[in-house]
Design an enzyme around this catalytic site. Structure first.
Site, PDB file in Angstrom:
ATOM      1  N   LYS A  42       0.843  -1.205   0.000  1.00 28.05           N
ATOM      2  CA  LYS A  42       0.000   0.000   0.000  1.00 28.05           C
ATOM      3  C   LYS A  42       0.878   1.254   0.000  1.00 28.05           C
ATOM      4  O   LYS A  42       2.104   1.155   0.173  1.00 28.05           O
ATOM      5  CB  LYS A  42      -0.902  -0.024   1.234  1.00 28.05           C
ATOM      6  CG  LYS A  42      -0.120  -0.058   2.546  1.00 28.05           C
ATOM      7  CD  LYS A  42      -0.948  -0.603   3.694  1.00 28.05           C
ATOM      8  CE  LYS A  42      -0.134  -0.580   4.978  1.00 28.05           C
ATOM      9  NZ  LYS A  42      -0.778  -1.317   6.065  1.00 28.05           N
ATOM     10  N   ARG A  59      -9.389  -0.900  15.990  1.00 25.27           N
ATOM     11  CA  ARG A  59      -9.462  -0.084  14.787  1.00 25.27           C
ATOM     12  C   ARG A  59     -10.543  -0.720  13.926  1.00 25.27           C
ATOM     13  O   ARG A  59     -11.711  -0.449  14.118  1.00 25.27           O
ATOM     14  CB  ARG A  59      -8.074  -0.044  14.124  1.00 25.27           C
ATOM     15  CG  ARG A  59      -7.832   1.146  13.251  1.00 25.27           C
ATOM     16  CD  ARG A  59      -6.401   1.212  12.746  1.00 25.27           C
ATOM     17  NE  ARG A  59      -5.978  -0.016  12.068  1.00 25.27           N
ATOM     18  CZ  ARG A  59      -4.781  -0.208  11.518  1.00 25.27           C
ATOM     19  NH1 ARG A  59      -3.873   0.747  11.571  1.00 25.27           N
ATOM     20  NH2 ARG A  59      -4.484  -1.329  10.908  1.00 25.27           N
ATOM     21  N   TYR A  87      16.650  29.102   8.344  1.00 17.81           N
ATOM     22  CA  TYR A  87      15.443  29.760   8.841  1.00 17.81           C
ATOM     23  C   TYR A  87      15.433  29.800  10.360  1.00 17.81           C
ATOM     24  O   TYR A  87      15.765  28.805  11.016  1.00 17.81           O
ATOM     25  CB  TYR A  87      14.193  29.027   8.364  1.00 17.81           C
ATOM     26  CG  TYR A  87      13.874  29.236   6.914  1.00 17.81           C
ATOM     27  CD1 TYR A  87      13.501  30.508   6.442  1.00 17.81           C
ATOM     28  CD2 TYR A  87      13.943  28.193   6.010  1.00 17.81           C
ATOM     29  CE1 TYR A  87      13.205  30.712   5.104  1.00 17.81           C
ATOM     30  CE2 TYR A  87      13.638  28.382   4.672  1.00 17.81           C
ATOM     31  CZ  TYR A  87      13.271  29.645   4.219  1.00 17.81           C
ATOM     32  OH  TYR A  87      12.978  29.847   2.906  1.00 17.81           O
ATOM     33  N   MET A 109      12.718  23.709   2.321  1.00 17.96           N
ATOM     34  CA  MET A 109      11.923  22.938   1.367  1.00 17.96           C
ATOM     35  C   MET A 109      12.803  22.179   0.363  1.00 17.96           C
ATOM     36  O   MET A 109      12.555  21.016   0.052  1.00 17.96           O
ATOM     37  CB  MET A 109      10.941  23.853   0.631  1.00 17.96           C
ATOM     38  CG  MET A 109       9.961  23.100  -0.254  1.00 17.96           C
ATOM     39  SD  MET A 109       8.833  24.170  -1.162  1.00 17.96           S
ATOM     40  CE  MET A 109       7.822  24.839   0.142  1.00 17.96           C
TER      41      MET A 109
HETATM   42  C1  LIG Z   1       0.098  -2.307   6.587  1.00 14.96           C
HETATM   43  C2  LIG Z   1      -0.406  -3.605   7.050  1.00 14.96           C
HETATM   44  C3  LIG Z   1       0.439  -4.715   7.190  1.00 14.96           C
HETATM   45  C4  LIG Z   1       1.948  -4.618   7.031  1.00 14.96           C
HETATM   46  O1  LIG Z   1       2.491  -4.087   8.219  1.00 14.96           O
HETATM   47  P1  LIG Z   1       4.079  -3.952   8.423  1.00 14.96           P
HETATM   48  O2  LIG Z   1       4.223  -3.511   9.824  1.00 14.96           O
HETATM   49  O3  LIG Z   1       4.535  -2.911   7.443  1.00 14.96           O
HETATM   50  O4  LIG Z   1       4.637  -5.284   8.117  1.00 14.96           O
HETATM   51  C5  LIG Z   1      -0.120  -5.932   7.519  1.00 14.96           C
HETATM   52  N1  LIG Z   1      -1.458  -6.050   7.713  1.00 14.96           N
HETATM   53  C6  LIG Z   1      -2.306  -5.009   7.606  1.00 14.96           C
HETATM   54  C7  LIG Z   1      -3.756  -5.200   7.837  1.00 14.96           C
HETATM   55  C8  LIG Z   1      -1.810  -3.751   7.283  1.00 14.96           C
HETATM   56  O5  LIG Z   1      -2.649  -2.710   7.195  1.00 14.96           O
END
Ligand SMILES: *Cc1c(COP(=O)(O)O)cnc(C)c1O
Length: 373
Positions: free
Chosen positions: A35, A135, A259, A307
């Site tokens: 993702k 969650r 800055y 930046m």
């Molecule tokens: C992002 C995610 C993972 C991977 O997690 P990592 O800590 O990057 O290995 C696994 N399962 C779910 C549901 C996730 O959202």
């Protein structure tokens, strides 16, 4: 190429890391979690590098339909799991058409699936159970009835029961063990596949491996554990964030740098200006003292990150010239170290690399650039 800021992505290292996950969890199928644009490394090139290594019935996990369709358009044929399921019922037609697996984590999902007509190819569903993350997912007590509804639903074929660990990155967390036990006690064992482990589960919690594991950050070479770098787990960093020195300024004792005039020169010194900044995704909160490699040697960042640029103190590297190479993280300087200094985690550093940074893919010594976006 004009500006030197770039992310070099080592696909051989990426494949090595998947093999580490396969060795660590040899009896589980792998769903590579890519993702957020492959954790900033580029969704399609990452998937194409990993796909040939995935066994039958292994696959990929992404967060949105858009990401899944990019993979299908790139001829990725493995199962693709939508980790948050669908957001609107009108996504279901494309989900069916492209044979995407979905996580079902909410009553509304079940109701919407029940309203779909039967089809020759039911949608493969993964039922998410909340064993402590608070969650997504159903309560353990609700899971059997929801599973039954998905089995009775003509449009779906439930395949896997899954949960997600909240504290697996801490190897001493009692709650991770509790989550695993709660989950494993759910429903009769033989009826379905089970999936618990993220990267931390794969490397640290053997009891979490089950039928399917979901490696994410470890694929990119960073350790999921607090206070540890990927090297300790024989992972190889995949991203090298690089740039160059574009100016060297003699700085006088008492001069302030950048800055806000945040950093004052303690003595006369050569200041190096590096062409990379928060507009590229380098963290603005990295404080003075954060390590940067110039010509392969560590020097401290000084002053606020701007930046497009940041400054380094070159007292330890007095022979540095304009055009010399700078590594912000990669082999020899772990993203975990930089993240610790900046008060964040490697995940956020990787995902934060912006579109203007070209990704260069290196594959067993052959390099190519894919313009980003
Ligand atoms: C992002 C995610 C993972 C991977 O997690 P990592 O800590 O990057 O290995 C696994 N399962 C779910 C549901 C996730 O959202």
């Amino acid at each position: 190429m004009t500006r030197a800021a770039r992310a070099v992505i080592d696909l051989a290292a990426l494949r090595h890391n998947l093999q580490r996950a396969q060795t660590a969890a040899p009896h589980s199928r792998q769903f590579a979690i890519i993702k957020a644009n492959g954790y900033g490394h580029g969704l399609v090139p990452v998937a194409q590098a990993l796909a040939p290594l995935l066994a039958q019935d292994s696959g990929f996990g992404v967060a949105s339909l858009e990401e899944a369709l990019l993979l299908r358009n790139a001829n990725i044929t493995q199962p693709i799991l939508l980790l948050e399921g669908f957001f609107q019922a009108d996504e279901l037609a494309a989900i069916r058409q492209h044979r995407l697996d979905i996580v079902v984590h909410h009553q509304d999902h079940v109701a919407q699936l029940e309203q779909l007509g039967a089809s020759a190819e039911p949608i493969t569903t993964w039922l998410k159970v909340d064993t402590g993350m608070r969650r997504l997912g159903f309560l353990p007590s609700e899971a059997p009835a929801i599973w039954q509804r998905l089995q009775n639903c003509a449009a779906t074929s439930p395949r896997c029961l899954m949960t997600h660990l909240a504290c697996a990155d801490d190897l001493h967390a009692a709650s991770a063990q509790q989550q695993i036990e709660t989950f494993q006690a759910l429903m009769p064992k033989q009826e379905m596949d089970r999936s618990i482990a993220n990267s931390a589960g794969i490397l640290g919690w053997l009891g979490s491996h089950a039928d399917v594991v979901r490696p994410g950050i470890l694929l990119f070479g960073a350790s999921p554990f607090v206070d540890e770098s990927g090297e300790a787990r024989r992972l190889r960093p995949v991203m090298s964030l690089q740039s160059e020195i574009i100016a060297i300024k003699p700085c006088r004792q008492g001069d302030t740098v950048g800055y806000g005039g945040d950093w004052t020169c303690p003595t006369d010194l050569p200041l190096g200006i590096v062409a990379i900044g928060y507009g590229d995704g380098y963290p603005r909160h990295a404080p003075s003292g954060t390590p940067v490699l110039v010509n392969g040697k560590r020097v401290p960042l000084v002053g606020r990150v701007s930046m497009d640029m940041l400054c380094v103190d070159l007292r330890e590297q007095p022979h540095t010239k304009v055009g010399d190479p700078v590594l912000l993280w990669g082999p020899d300087l772990s993203a975990e170290d930089v993240a610790r200094s900046a008060g964040t985690i490697a995940y956020e550093l990787f995902c934060g690399i912006t579109e203007r940074v070209p990704r260069h893919y290196v594959n067993e010594g052959v390099s190519r650039e894919i313009p980003h976006g």
